[in-house]
Design a protein around this motif. Structure first.
Motif, PDB file in Angstrom:
ATOM      1  N   TYR A 120       0.839  -1.200   0.000  1.00 40.09           N
ATOM      2  CA  TYR A 120       0.000   0.000   0.000  1.00 40.09           C
ATOM      3  C   TYR A 120       0.874   1.250   0.000  1.00 40.09           C
ATOM      4  O   TYR A 120       0.625   2.206  -0.748  1.00 40.09           O
ATOM      5  CB  TYR A 120      -0.924  -0.022   1.217  1.00 40.09           C
ATOM      6  CG  TYR A 120      -1.747   1.227   1.419  1.00 40.09           C
ATOM      7  CD1 TYR A 120      -2.474   1.795   0.379  1.00 40.09           C
ATOM      8  CD2 TYR A 120      -1.802   1.842   2.669  1.00 40.09           C
ATOM      9  CE1 TYR A 120      -3.233   2.942   0.574  1.00 40.09           C
ATOM     10  CE2 TYR A 120      -2.562   2.985   2.869  1.00 40.09           C
ATOM     11  CZ  TYR A 120      -3.270   3.526   1.814  1.00 40.09           C
ATOM     12  OH  TYR A 120      -4.015   4.667   2.009  1.00 40.09           O
ATOM     13  N   LYS A 123       2.385   1.754  -3.463  1.00 37.84           N
ATOM     14  CA  LYS A 123       1.396   2.256  -4.419  1.00 37.84           C
ATOM     15  C   LYS A 123       1.053   3.726  -4.166  1.00 37.84           C
ATOM     16  O   LYS A 123       0.849   4.501  -5.106  1.00 37.84           O
ATOM     17  CB  LYS A 123       0.124   1.408  -4.352  1.00 37.84           C
ATOM     18  CG  LYS A 123       0.264   0.050  -5.009  1.00 37.84           C
ATOM     19  CD  LYS A 123      -1.043  -0.707  -5.012  1.00 37.84           C
ATOM     20  CE  LYS A 123      -2.083  -0.046  -5.882  1.00 37.84           C
ATOM     21  NZ  LYS A 123      -3.347  -0.793  -5.914  1.00 37.84           N
ATOM     22  N   GLU A 124       0.989   4.116  -2.904  1.00 39.10           N
ATOM     23  CA  GLU A 124       0.673   5.510  -2.596  1.00 39.10           C
ATOM     24  C   GLU A 124       1.804   6.454  -3.028  1.00 39.10           C
ATOM     25  O   GLU A 124       1.550   7.579  -3.453  1.00 39.10           O
ATOM     26  CB  GLU A 124       0.402   5.675  -1.097  1.00 39.10           C
ATOM     27  CG  GLU A 124      -0.942   5.124  -0.655  1.00 39.10           C
ATOM     28  CD  GLU A 124      -2.105   5.828  -1.336  1.00 39.10           C
ATOM     29  OE1 GLU A 124      -2.280   7.031  -1.113  1.00 39.10           O
ATOM     30  OE2 GLU A 124      -2.808   5.165  -2.112  1.00 39.10           O
ATOM     31  N   LYS A 127       1.167   6.850  -6.630  1.00 38.56           N
ATOM     32  CA  LYS A 127      -0.005   7.701  -6.836  1.00 38.56           C
ATOM     33  C   LYS A 127       0.334   9.177  -6.662  1.00 38.56           C
ATOM     34  O   LYS A 127      -0.155  10.034  -7.399  1.00 38.56           O
ATOM     35  CB  LYS A 127      -1.102   7.287  -5.861  1.00 38.56           C
ATOM     36  CG  LYS A 127      -2.344   8.165  -5.878  1.00 38.56           C
ATOM     37  CD  LYS A 127      -3.300   7.712  -4.795  1.00 38.56           C
ATOM     38  CE  LYS A 127      -4.453   8.682  -4.644  1.00 38.56           C
ATOM     39  NZ  LYS A 127      -5.360   8.279  -3.533  1.00 38.56           N
ATOM     40  N   ASN A 195      -0.300   2.770  -9.945  1.00 36.84           N
ATOM     41  CA  ASN A 195      -1.513   3.004  -9.188  1.00 36.84           C
ATOM     42  C   ASN A 195      -2.666   3.193 -10.150  1.00 36.84           C
ATOM     43  O   ASN A 195      -2.480   3.667 -11.266  1.00 36.84           O
ATOM     44  CB  ASN A 195      -1.350   4.236  -8.293  1.00 36.84           C
ATOM     45  CG  ASN A 195      -2.460   4.369  -7.278  1.00 36.84           C
ATOM     46  OD1 ASN A 195      -3.559   4.798  -7.603  1.00 36.84           O
ATOM     47  ND2 ASN A 195      -2.185   3.992  -6.047  1.00 36.84           N
ATOM     48  N   ASP A 418      -5.641   0.172   1.173  1.00 35.93           N
ATOM     49  CA  ASP A 418      -5.848   0.341  -0.270  1.00 35.93           C
ATOM     50  C   ASP A 418      -7.323   0.096  -0.589  1.00 35.93           C
ATOM     51  O   ASP A 418      -7.750  -1.029  -0.809  1.00 35.93           O
ATOM     52  CB  ASP A 418      -4.962  -0.662  -1.016  1.00 35.93           C
ATOM     53  CG  ASP A 418      -4.934  -0.408  -2.508  1.00 35.93           C
ATOM     54  OD1 ASP A 418      -5.889   0.210  -3.026  1.00 35.93           O
ATOM     55  OD2 ASP A 418      -3.964  -0.824  -3.164  1.00 35.93           O
ATOM     56  N   LYS A 442     -13.511   5.692  -2.597  1.00 31.20           N
ATOM     57  CA  LYS A 442     -12.100   6.063  -2.496  1.00 31.20           C
ATOM     58  C   LYS A 442     -11.921   7.536  -2.144  1.00 31.20           C
ATOM     59  O   LYS A 442     -10.822   7.964  -1.797  1.00 31.20           O
ATOM     60  CB  LYS A 442     -11.373   5.766  -3.822  1.00 31.20           C
ATOM     61  CG  LYS A 442     -11.466   4.324  -4.287  1.00 31.20           C
ATOM     62  CD  LYS A 442     -10.567   4.057  -5.488  1.00 31.20           C
ATOM     63  CE  LYS A 442     -10.954   4.885  -6.695  1.00 31.20           C
ATOM     64  NZ  LYS A 442     -12.280   4.555  -7.223  1.00 31.20           N
TER      65      LYS A 442
END
Length: 746
Positions: A120, A123-124, A127, A195, A418, A442
């Motif tokens: 997570y 991925k952040e 992003k 992402n 996530d 989200k």
């Protein structure tokens, strides 16, 4: 096949001509899959290349022994916004997306909270367009593959790479690692981290161990085949498995060798990358930040200091200062065995230079901090982190505030989960309902609309219908209702985590047994039918965790035999849990049971995942429940952290057993059950609990959990109250968002 102007199809066909000399009409599913991945990687690769050129501020590095990425195919398609083109292409080929996803093997790179949190975080960073590299070992056989046979766990290797990994590419460089006076090669393989919300791509770099020395047949003069292959086997097996049993000396040494290989490889790579753009080692803290995910990569801190001290000639004071500026630590696990330590002689055996540096650092810490990193001839990783990292993060405010130590170094972070991976993209029925009300799960601002929809009867009905569909889909996906006895309208109460005494699956099972015997005594008791769903793996060397699994299956057998009781309670066990199975399970969850004691509870990723699939939750009074002052409707039981610390010293499990009617009746019945009813000798567990004075408070918390579940069962019958509670929990849980907290990690 009719001709359609579909660029994905054209790319697949070109790939098939180049690598298989085949027309797309004659291709097998593995060849179509290969072609589709290559078609997607054309655009991912461009984004990836562009992202590598983007350089602003510090470059971040994540050191973690685990990542839980799941399968890449559907995420890649979504990231590129190619759903329409890919579905059209597959329709022409007579295939479905489900066919290809079923063919793809899930990357077996993790199996616990460390893996959820690290992936997570990676991925952040992607992003938010923060340049980073995440390091891992390329576990060829991955974590274990669990099989339950006659109620007992058996394990096998999870050979996720046996078909190859189409998402990785081998790098042209490698590093030479010296270990046990031998040399081996560390080879890098890169995978993309994308992402779903943008086109920025970071890197997951996997290290594979390879022998430098080729097998020379001419050296095999003695006929000793074992010695002949010894070097080759030792070096190449280093990255074969995730978490071999380390309960023996050999197993612990193997784990240490893995950690050493990983740490030296990663630090060498970080330094190489730094010197591609910079030339002053003393300014390295201005350009990089390293995040240690939990305890396993801690040797990297010592390796970094050794490189600066021995390799570049910096004084220890300066090395330690740079280390503190560069390294931060995130603690994901709080289990009693999560603080690693190794005999210092093991380290000397692996690398005498590292041993010498650790001895020097131990003296430095004693002189400057009045603290040793070596205690009883063992290197303590928690002390290493305390002495040489800048900030030490946990996820739980409760734990940090009660962990009486340096507050300037220890703090908490509202980490989050996530939501796309574990809610939006896998719970289509829920997403369709929320879309009708203009809500994106989200988006925190969008979620606030739920505040005005409490008590909305249409929403209540829609959500109830979506949950029912999800439960039916869950039953079908895992083929759970062969005898048509599973009630989809019962409460689906889940506990989905690794088997460990600290996770207290044993409390869950004994509590179910208490309910069973209550119903045996009086079948007219008003109780909501409940299906208890367990899933998780036990480390192969963890005796008690495997015994708990045996007990759960024996309890399931006893309940299933009882024609009257099985209509009210039922046990389901999903074996070999992984990311893709979790994505199928969460949408069907009615209530998640987070039973970890507050002194071991950091953040239950599983509970948070369930909440974002519109589930209620039962939890102990710890973890993240008090991270901020906002109401939630989580059902809590047991004692708080403070109360536990105050009362645990005076607790006597033996006295409690004789004084508490519910636990005594339950335990006595379990011990005295006929083996044909309960095919397990429960006295094994009873003796173990008493001998360790019920150290995880299984007996003590049983009654409180029972009362909480009975209350929850009544609330379940009031669907408006039930769903209002779920809304309150989501509005509370949305505050956990890593987007808002990335700055403090940098």
């Amino acid at each position: 096949m009719k001709k359609v102007n579909n660029f994905i199809l054209k790319r697949i066909q070109n790939f098939l001509y180049s690598f298989y000399a085949k027309d797309v009409e004659d291709a097998r599913i593995n060849e179509i899959y290969d072609g589709l991945v290559k078609a997607l990687l054309q655009d991912i690769g461009k984004n990836w290349s562009d992202s590598k050129k983007y350089y602003e501020g510090k470059e971040l590095y994540i050191l973690s022994f685990e990542y839980n990425p799941g399968k890449f195919l559907s995420s890649a398609i979504k990231s590129l916004n190619y759903e329409k083109e890919v579905n059209q292409c597959l329709s022409i080929l007579g295939l479905s997306m489900d066919d290809l996803i079923a063919y793809e093997r899930e990357a077996s790179l993790g199996n616990s909270e460390i893996g959820f949190g690290s992936w997570y975080l990676a991925k952040e960073l992607s992003k938010n367009k923060i340049k980073s590299i995440s390091y891992a070992l390329r576990y060829e056989s991955g974590g274990m593959k669990q099989k339950i046979i006659d109620g007992s766990q058996f394990i096998n290797s999870n050979e996720w790479l046996y078909k190859g990994n189409k998402w990785e590419h081998k790098k042209a460089f490698s590093y030479i690692i010296k270990m046990e006076n031998k040399q081996l090669k560390s080879v890098a393989y890169d995978m993309p981290i994308f992402n779903e919300e943008n086109d920025y791509v970071n890197t997951l770099r996997l290290w594979k161990a390879e022998s430098i020395n080729k097998i020379n047949y001419l050296n095999n003069t003695s006929g000793d085949l074992k010695n002949f292959y010894n070097d080759y086997i030792d070096n190449n097996s280093l990255t074969q498995f995730l978490y071999l049993d380390n309960s023996t000396y050999e197993g612990k040494l193997f784990r240490l060798k893995q950690e050493y290989f990983y740490s030296v490889s990663s630090v060498q790579d970080i330094l190489r990358r730094y010197f591609k753009k910079e030339d002053d080692i003393r300014k390295i803290d201005k350009k990089i930040k390293v995040i240690i995910s939990d305890i396993h990569p801690s040797l990297a801190i010592l390796e970094f200091i050794r490189c600066l001290n021995v390799g570049y000639g910096l004084e220890l004071d300066e090395c330690v200062k740079l280390s503190k500026n560069i390294f931060n630590h995130i603690g994901f696990l709080l289990t009693p065995d999560s603080r690693e330590y190794y005999d210092i002689e093991m380290i000397k055996l692996i690398d005498e230079s590292m041993y010498d540096e650790i001895i020097n650092l131990d003296k430095y810490c004693k002189d400057n901090l009045d603290l040793n990193i070596i205690e009883n001839q063992q290197l303590r990783y928690d002390r290493v982190n305390y002495c040489f990292v800048g900030k030490y993060f946990y996820l739980s405010k409760t734990f940090v505030e009660n962990y009486k130590i340096d507050y300037k170094k220890f703090s908490y972070i509202n980490f989050g989960i996530d939501r796309d991976m574990y809610s939006s993209s896998n719970n289509i029925n829920l997403e369709n309902v929320l879309n009708n009300y203009g809500i994106d799960i989200k988006n925190d601002v969008s979620l606030e609309k739920l505040n005005n929809l409490k008590n909305n009867s249409n929403l209540v009905d829609d959500l109830e219908e979506a949950k029912c569909k999800n439960k039916l889909s869950f039953i079908e996906s895992f083929d759970l209702d062969k005898n048509k006895s599973l009630n989809p309208y019962s409460i689906f109460d889940m506990q989905l985590t690794m088997f460990h005494e600290a996770k207290r699956q044993l409390l869950n099972a004994i509590n179910i047994a208490s309910i069973y015997y209550m119903l045996k005594e009086n079948s007219n008791i008003s109780i909501s039918p409940t299906t208890y769903i367990f899933s998780g793996k036990a480390n192969d060397g963890y005796y008690m965790a495997k015994e708990i699994i045996k007990f759960i299956f024996a309890l399931k057998h006893m309940i299933d035999k009882d024609r009257l009781i099985k209509e009210k309670i039922k046990i389901i066990f999903i074996e070999d849990l992984n990311v893709e199975k979790l994505k199928l399970i969460y949408p069907a969850c009615d209530v998640y049971s987070n039973l970890t004691l507050p002194i071991f509870d950091n953040q239950s990723f599983e509970m948070m995942h369930s909440i974002f699939n519109f589930s209620n939750a039962i939890s102990t009074k710890g973890g993240v429940l008090s991270n901020f002052n906002k109401e939630n409707k989580i059902y809590t039981f047991g004692k708080t952290y403070d109360e536990l610390v105050r009362t645990q010293k005076t607790y006597s499990a033996n006295d409690f057993y004789y004084k508490n009617d519910i636990i005594k009746i339950t335990v006595d019945n379990l011990i005295n059950e006929d083996y044909n009813n309960l095919p397990y000798n429960f006295k094994n567990i009873f003796d173990y609990i008493i001998s360790y004075n019920d150290s995880f408070l299984i007996f003590k918390d049983n009654k409180d959990l029972l009362d909480t579940r009975l209350k929850l069962g009544k609330d379940y019958l009031d669907k408006r109250k039930w769903i209002n509670n779920e809304i309150s929990n989501i509005l509370w849980a949305k505050e956990f968002n890593l987007d808002k907290n990335l700055e403090i990690l940098k």
